[in-house]
Design a protein around this motif. Sequence first.
Motif, mmCIF file in Angstrom:
data_model
loop_
_atom_site.group_PDB
_atom_site.id
_atom_site.type_symbol
_atom_site.label_atom_id
_atom_site.label_comp_id
_atom_site.label_asym_id
_atom_site.label_seq_id
_atom_site.Cartn_x
_atom_site.Cartn_y
_atom_site.Cartn_z
ATOM 1 N N ILE A 148 7.744 -2.396 -12.172
ATOM 2 C CA ILE A 148 6.922 -1.834 -11.324
ATOM 3 C C ILE A 148 5.568 -1.606 -12.284
ATOM 4 C CG2 ILE A 148 8.730 -0.619 -9.731
ATOM 5 C CD1 ILE A 148 7.716 1.895 -10.914
ATOM 6 N N ARG A 149 4.475 -1.508 -11.115
ATOM 7 C CA ARG A 149 3.124 -1.051 -11.583
ATOM 8 C C ARG A 149 2.510 -0.458 -10.365
ATOM 9 N NH1 ARG A 149 0.073 -6.596 -13.311
ATOM 10 N NH2 ARG A 149 0.075 -7.539 -11.207
ATOM 11 N N GLY A 150 1.727 0.537 -11.074
ATOM 12 C CA GLY A 150 0.900 1.384 -9.961
ATOM 13 C C GLY A 150 -0.234 0.606 -9.064
ATOM 14 N N SER A 151 -0.817 -0.351 -9.799
ATOM 15 C CA SER A 151 -1.880 -1.138 -9.121
ATOM 16 C C SER A 151 -1.656 -2.546 -9.627
ATOM 17 C CB SER A 151 -3.213 -0.627 -9.412
ATOM 18 O OG SER A 151 -3.626 -0.595 -10.757
ATOM 19 N N GLU A 152 -2.357 -3.563 -9.260
ATOM 20 C CA GLU A 152 -2.416 -4.743 -9.625
ATOM 21 C C GLU A 152 -3.139 -5.035 -10.967
ATOM 22 O OE1 GLU A 152 -4.236 -7.025 -6.536
ATOM 23 O OE2 GLU A 152 -6.194 -6.059 -6.858
ATOM 24 N N GLU A 153 -3.999 -3.970 -11.310
ATOM 25 C CA GLU A 153 -4.508 -4.094 -12.627
ATOM 26 C C GLU A 153 -3.677 -3.350 -13.907
ATOM 27 O OE1 GLU A 153 -6.307 -2.306 -10.143
ATOM 28 O OE2 GLU A 153 -7.100 -4.194 -9.705
ATOM 29 N N SER A 154 -2.717 -2.672 -13.290
ATOM 30 C CA SER A 154 -1.966 -1.760 -14.659
ATOM 31 C C SER A 154 -0.971 -2.662 -15.049
ATOM 32 C CB SER A 154 -1.052 -0.825 -13.661
ATOM 33 O OG SER A 154 -1.906 0.168 -13.096
ATOM 34 N N ASP A 180 0.849 -1.111 0.040
ATOM 35 C CA ASP A 180 0.043 0.022 0.120
ATOM 36 C C ASP A 180 0.840 1.303 0.018
ATOM 37 O OD1 ASP A 180 -1.899 1.985 0.171
ATOM 38 O OD2 ASP A 180 -2.650 1.253 2.182
ATOM 39 N N LEU A 181 1.047 1.935 -1.127
ATOM 40 C CA LEU A 181 1.646 3.108 -1.171
ATOM 41 C C LEU A 181 0.560 4.343 -1.644
ATOM 42 C CD1 LEU A 181 5.226 2.072 -3.089
ATOM 43 C CD2 LEU A 181 4.642 2.569 -0.719
ATOM 44 N N SER A 182 -0.456 4.079 -1.157
ATOM 45 C CA SER A 182 -1.425 5.265 -1.842
ATOM 46 C C SER A 182 -1.155 6.459 -1.164
ATOM 47 C CB SER A 182 -2.890 4.681 -1.502
ATOM 48 O OG SER A 182 -3.113 4.201 -0.124
ATOM 49 N N ALA A 183 -0.396 6.422 0.141
ATOM 50 C CA ALA A 183 -0.187 7.752 0.771
ATOM 51 C C ALA A 183 0.731 8.316 0.101
ATOM 52 C CB ALA A 183 0.094 7.235 2.218
#
Length: 190
Positions: free
Chosen positions: A31-37, A2-5
Motif C-alpha cells: 500500500i501507499r498513501g499517495s501515488e508519490e509515496s 480516493d480515501l482522503s475522507a
Amino acid sequence: MDLSAYSDIDVVMNFSYNYSATSINEGKVFIRGSEESEWLELYEWYLGRRSVPTQNVDYLPLSDVLSEYAQEMSETFQIKFNRGRGSSSSFTLSYVEIRERPKVDLSVFDLNPTLEGGFDLNPRDPFSVSVVNHGLDRVSDFNVNMVVEGVDGLQEKSQQTTLNSKDSVVLDFENTFDFSAVGNYRIFAF
C-alpha cells in the motif's frame, strides 16, 4: 482510490483469495498513501496462508502501517496485489473490503485441543482458544465459553477476560469434560 475522507479514521482491509499452487513465492500486498509515496509491505501470501485453498485475510491495519511510515490516506491512495512466482499456480482475488475499524469487535479462533497424550483425551490435555479484540474500544469483563456437545448433552466452561484495543490472548481451559461415553463430540468456543 480516493480515501482522503478517512485520513483521521482507523481503517482496515479484509480480502479473500484462492490459490492452487505447489508454492507461492514472493507474493505480497503493498500500500501507499499517495501515488508519490513509497510502497509499504502489508501482507505476504506465503506466510499468511493456511492449508485450505480459500484464504480469508482480515483486519490488515492500513492506517497503522501508513502512520508508522509517516504516510496518510489521500486522494491517490493505492493498493498493489503482487502474486509473485508460483509453480503450476492459479490465483484469484475474490473479495476486497476497506472499512473503518469498528468500536467493538471480538473474535474467538484457533480452538486447539493440545492433545499431549495423543488422540485419547484425558484430564491433563487442556483446550486453548485465542481471542482478539479487533475493535477500537477496550472490552472489559466478557466471558469466553467452551462447550462440548456429546452423547450425554452439553458441558460448558466459561472464563472471564478483558482485552484492550488490538490485543489478543490465549485462554487455556482445564479439561474436566466427561468424554467417557462412546460417541461423537463437537467442541466449540464463543
